[in-house]
Design a protein around this motif. Structure first.
Motif, PDB file in Angstrom:
ATOM      1  N   GLN A  81      51.397  41.926  14.686  1.00  0.00           N
ATOM      2  CA  GLN A  81      51.716  42.141  16.084  1.00  0.00           C
ATOM      3  C   GLN A  81      51.061  41.042  16.892  1.00  0.00           C
ATOM      4  OE1 GLN A  81      50.312  45.860  17.676  1.00  0.00           O
ATOM      5  NE2 GLN A  81      51.455  45.641  19.573  1.00  0.00           N
ATOM      6  N   MET A  82      51.869  40.325  17.632  1.00  0.00           N
ATOM      7  CA  MET A  82      51.389  39.176  18.385  1.00  0.00           C
ATOM      8  C   MET A  82      51.535  39.461  19.877  1.00  0.00           C
ATOM      9  SD  MET A  82      53.060  36.162  16.037  1.00  0.00           S
ATOM     10  CE  MET A  82      54.733  36.563  16.500  1.00  0.00           C
ATOM     11  N   THR A  83      50.465  39.335  20.595  1.00  0.00           N
ATOM     12  CA  THR A  83      50.483  39.560  22.039  1.00  0.00           C
ATOM     13  C   THR A  83      49.978  38.320  22.766  1.00  0.00           C
ATOM     14  OG1 THR A  83      48.252  40.487  22.107  1.00  0.00           O
ATOM     15  CG2 THR A  83      50.067  42.017  21.676  1.00  0.00           C
ATOM     16  N   SER A  84      50.192  38.303  24.065  1.00  0.00           N
ATOM     17  CA  SER A  84      49.738  37.184  24.909  1.00  0.00           C
ATOM     18  C   SER A  84      50.111  35.841  24.291  1.00  0.00           C
ATOM     19  CB  SER A  84      48.219  37.268  25.108  1.00  0.00           C
ATOM     20  OG  SER A  84      47.859  38.495  25.706  1.00  0.00           O
ATOM     21  N   LEU A  85      51.349  35.731  23.891  1.00  0.00           N
ATOM     22  CA  LEU A  85      51.788  34.529  23.183  1.00  0.00           C
ATOM     23  C   LEU A  85      51.698  33.286  24.055  1.00  0.00           C
ATOM     24  CD1 LEU A  85      54.689  36.117  21.180  1.00  0.00           C
ATOM     25  CD2 LEU A  85      52.762  34.875  20.194  1.00  0.00           C
TER      26      LEU A  85
END
Length: 126
Positions: A81-85
């Motif tokens: 899960q990737m956030t604040s890309l």
């Protein structure tokens, strides 16, 4: 045995995205799993790894606090899960399974993995 990565796409700065990697048959149990990435013109780099039981994890400094790796051995699937890309997250993301069992700092080394997915492209647009 094949690994199939999916979930990549074009996103905006600050967006979130979850990548998945599924195995063609039961092959995850007992092995460390990892995500690596390769940006255009750069070498493949370590992103994250997770131990065989889903406990300990390792992250690169560039993604720590923004990415979360997990696994579901029953489904033979792993996730990130990737956030604040950020634009610098743009790359082809590869999932991988370690060649041997165990866990340690070696999990950052791509040479320790012998089973790789085909990669999925993540593009973060500015």
């Amino acid at each position: 045995v094949q690994l199939q990565a999916s979930g990549g796409g074009l996103v905006q700065i600050g967006d979130s995205l979850t990548l998945s990697c599924a195995a063609s048959r039961r092959t995850f149990s007992g092995y460390t799993l990892a995500w690596f990435r390769q940006a255009p013109g750069k070498e493949r780099e370590f992103v994250a790894a997770i131990s065989w039981d889903g406990g300990p994890t390792l992250y690169s400094e560039s993604v720590k606090g923004r990415f979360t790796m997990s696994r579901d051995n029953a489904k033979n699937t792993m996730y990130i899960q990737m956030t604040s890309l950020k634009p610098e997250d743009t790359a082809i993301y590869y999932c991988a399974r370690a060649a041997g069992v165990g866990w340690g700092s070696w999990a950052r080394d791509s040479d320790e993995y012998n089973l790789w997915g085909q990669g999925t492209l993540v593009t973060v647009s500015s």
